[in-house]
Motif scaffolding. Structure first.
Motif, PDB file in Angstrom:
ATOM      1  N   UNK A 104     -25.990 -19.711 -11.766  1.00  0.00           N
ATOM      2  CA  UNK A 104     -25.001 -20.621 -12.337  1.00  0.00           C
ATOM      3  C   UNK A 104     -23.774 -19.891 -12.865  1.00  0.00           C
ATOM      4  N   UNK A 105     -23.978 -18.785 -13.585  1.00  0.00           N
ATOM      5  CA  UNK A 105     -22.831 -18.084 -14.187  1.00  0.00           C
ATOM      6  C   UNK A 105     -21.904 -17.524 -13.119  1.00  0.00           C
ATOM      7  N   UNK A 106     -22.455 -16.959 -12.048  1.00  0.00           N
ATOM      8  CA  UNK A 106     -21.603 -16.399 -11.001  1.00  0.00           C
ATOM      9  C   UNK A 106     -20.815 -17.504 -10.307  1.00  0.00           C
ATOM     10  N   UNK A 107     -21.439 -18.668 -10.133  1.00  0.00           N
ATOM     11  CA  UNK A 107     -20.710 -19.783  -9.519  1.00  0.00           C
ATOM     12  C   UNK A 107     -19.593 -20.260 -10.440  1.00  0.00           C
ATOM     13  N   UNK A 108     -19.881 -20.346 -11.734  1.00  0.00           N
ATOM     14  CA  UNK A 108     -18.853 -20.761 -12.688  1.00  0.00           C
ATOM     15  C   UNK A 108     -17.723 -19.729 -12.747  1.00  0.00           C
ATOM     16  N   UNK A 109     -18.085 -18.449 -12.769  1.00  0.00           N
ATOM     17  CA  UNK A 109     -17.065 -17.398 -12.777  1.00  0.00           C
ATOM     18  C   UNK A 109     -16.135 -17.535 -11.572  1.00  0.00           C
TER      19      UNK A 109
ATOM     20  N   UNK B 232     -26.901 -45.497 -18.700  1.00  0.00           N
ATOM     21  CA  UNK B 232     -26.383 -45.310 -17.339  1.00  0.00           C
ATOM     22  C   UNK B 232     -26.767 -43.932 -16.819  1.00  0.00           C
ATOM     23  N   UNK B 233     -27.219 -43.890 -15.555  1.00  0.00           N
ATOM     24  CA  UNK B 233     -27.551 -42.643 -14.878  1.00  0.00           C
ATOM     25  C   UNK B 233     -26.608 -42.480 -13.688  1.00  0.00           C
ATOM     26  N   UNK B 234     -26.006 -41.294 -13.587  1.00  0.00           N
ATOM     27  CA  UNK B 234     -25.143 -40.961 -12.464  1.00  0.00           C
ATOM     28  C   UNK B 234     -25.825 -39.848 -11.672  1.00  0.00           C
ATOM     29  N   UNK B 235     -26.226 -40.145 -10.448  1.00  0.00           N
ATOM     30  CA  UNK B 235     -26.900 -39.155  -9.602  1.00  0.00           C
ATOM     31  C   UNK B 235     -25.867 -38.496  -8.698  1.00  0.00           C
ATOM     32  N   UNK B 236     -25.869 -37.158  -8.678  1.00  0.00           N
ATOM     33  CA  UNK B 236     -24.920 -36.374  -7.885  1.00  0.00           C
ATOM     34  C   UNK B 236     -25.690 -35.316  -7.092  1.00  0.00           C
ATOM     35  N   UNK B 237     -25.127 -34.817  -5.986  1.00  0.00           N
ATOM     36  CA  UNK B 237     -25.888 -33.843  -5.179  1.00  0.00           C
ATOM     37  C   UNK B 237     -25.920 -32.430  -5.728  1.00  0.00           C
ATOM     38  N   UNK B 238     -24.991 -32.075  -6.647  1.00  0.00           N
ATOM     39  CA  UNK B 238     -24.948 -30.693  -7.123  1.00  0.00           C
ATOM     40  C   UNK B 238     -24.436 -30.564  -8.541  1.00  0.00           C
ATOM     41  N   UNK B 239     -24.693 -29.397  -9.133  1.00  0.00           N
ATOM     42  CA  UNK B 239     -24.373 -29.176 -10.544  1.00  0.00           C
ATOM     43  C   UNK B 239     -22.871 -29.241 -10.821  1.00  0.00           C
TER      44      UNK B 239
END
Length: 439
Positions: free
Chosen positions: A265-270, A64-71
């Motif tokens: 990515x890290x700054x967004x996660x933070x 199964x593949x789930x396509x999403x617009x963002x991480x």
């Protein structure tokens, strides 16, 4: 699968009517399914519960593949699947990190379920990193955005790479004018809860706040001071405006996070962890934050810039009043601005007091721990370490999130320096690690 056991693991008492309807539509037919339901209504769980029962955990190939617009939506969806406690192996692929690293991980994980952004999915398939031969199920989450014109070429290519899909599930909080032919939808069942009596808009109070100046920063600051300890997301339409506004609020003493597509990515996660665990009360963001972020208990949505279209408005306000909770939306209007015509709810004028207290400090502070699941570190290990070595009481430890190679933990704001001092040089489960504050 024992549904009640799964719900227990997720801390959910029972499925809502939309989730029950989606489950029946997927389980009781071979049709493709389109799901329309307000933001925050639990669409991820709605499709995962029935879909994973169609997959074979004993078969090692991608199914199964789930396509999403963002991480962020990819990561959060994979987390829901993991927290359900089923044996299926899953992985996320998305831009912003080396595809080579993902390929190495893919060879170890051998995912049966893949959560992917369109461009990165195509990249891996084109390089033969992914074998799609056995992919029979396709999910497109936030399909209105994934199938918008900006994604058309990537989505068309992805559909060509997935020729053997036999069932499709599309989900969103806003409908699309049409679904492109290349998605190859067959007989379709629609599960439409957008006009449900419990829709998000009915649980939101809408207010207008007048700014005497075109530059609304002072009015925003005063509004946030009046809102006090409540949590607020401030939406702006441009990255540089987000940077400018967050810098101003921080200089005024607010505990803030900023979020836009230009951050790594890290700054967004933070930023996400700080806001979701109470280390920041104000989240300043572009519309990137209006979709795919599962942040519980957001009290207020503040439109510093007016949403450009009704869809953006719907997704913004969907960040509050999640599930059955209530929320508020504020429009800050400059001297020449008026309420958008698409807001059909009652709008009340909101008055700000003349005398206001200073911004309150945050409840929590966030620390970064440089070890994670790969090092056999669990949430319980970190909680025990913070209490035993960091001198904290149980109630002074907040949300803990453990990733593969690192972890975040929330600790009482007034105990941050104590924790840093007492844990310096200490080991978790015999492993020396980095422990530092997330600013």
């Amino acid at each position: 699968m024992d549904i009640q056991k799964v719900l227990g693991k997720l801390g959910i008492e029972e499925l809502n009517p939309m989730q029950i309807a989606v489950g029946k539509s997927i389980a009781d037919s071979q049709d493709d399914v389109v799901v329309l339901s307000p933001t925050g209504s639990g669409k991820t769980l709605a499709y995962l519960l029935p879909m994973i029962q169609l997959l074979d955990a004993g078969y090692d190939q991608l199914q199964m593949v789930v396509i999403v617009p963002g991480r962020e939506l990819a990561l959060q969806s994979a987390t829901v699947l993991r927290d359900m406690g089923n044996p299926l192996r899953a992985m996320c692929v998305y831009g912003g990190r080396p595809a080579m690293d993902e390929h190495r991980m893919m060879k170890k994980v051998r995912p049966q379920v893949l959560f992917a952004t369109p461009g990165r999915l195509n990249d891996h398939i084109a390089k033969s990193n992914i074998d799609t031969t056995d992919v029979k199920y396709l999910v497109i989450d936030e399909f209105d955005k994934c199938l918008a014109m900006g994604f058309h070429d990537e989505m068309r290519k992805a559909m060509q790479f997935l020729p053997d899909v036999r069932r499709r599930v599309l989900l969103s909080a806003t409908d699309a004018d049409s679904i492109p032919h290349f998605v190859n939808m067959q007989k379709v069942r629609r599960v439409d809860f957008l006009n449900d009596d419990n829709r998000t808009e009915k649980r939101i109070s809408v207010y207008s706040v007048r700014s005497p100046q075109k530059d609304k920063l002072e009015t925003l600051s005063r509004l946030l001071r009046q809102l006090g300890e409540q949590s607020s997301i401030v939406f702006l339409n441009y990255r540089d405006s987000v940077e400018r506004t967050e810098e101003y609020l921080r200089s005024q003493g607010f505990a803030t996070s900023l979020f836009h597509g230009g951050l790594d990515q890290k700054r967004r996660e933070d930023a996400l962890y700080k806001f979701s665990n109470g280390s920041a009360r104000v989240f300043v963001a572009t519309d990137l934050a209006s979709r795919g972020l599962d942040i519980p208990d957001v009290d207020n949505i503040i439109h510093y810039h007016l949403p450009l279209h009704q869809d953006e408005y719907v997704h913004r306000v969907g960040r509050t009043a999640r599930w059955t909770k209530l929320g508020s939306a504020f429009f800050i209007l400059g001297p020449e601005e008026e309420m958008p015509g698409y807001v059909d709810q009652r709008v009340e004028d909101y008055d700000i007091a003349d005398q206001l207290p200073p911004p309150p400090p945050p409840k929590m502070a966030t620390i970064y721990i440089g070890k994670g699941k790969k090092d056999k570190i669990s949430k319980g290990d970190i909680a025990g370490f913070l209490c035993k070595k960091g001198g904290l009481e149980k109630q002074e430890v907040g949300r803990i999130d453990v990733a593969e190679r690192y972890a975040y933990a929330a600790v009482a704001f007034n105990k941050l320096q104590q924790v840093l001092n007492l844990t310096k040089g200490e080991k978790i489960k015999g492993i020396k690690t980095v422990i530092e504050p997330v600013r």
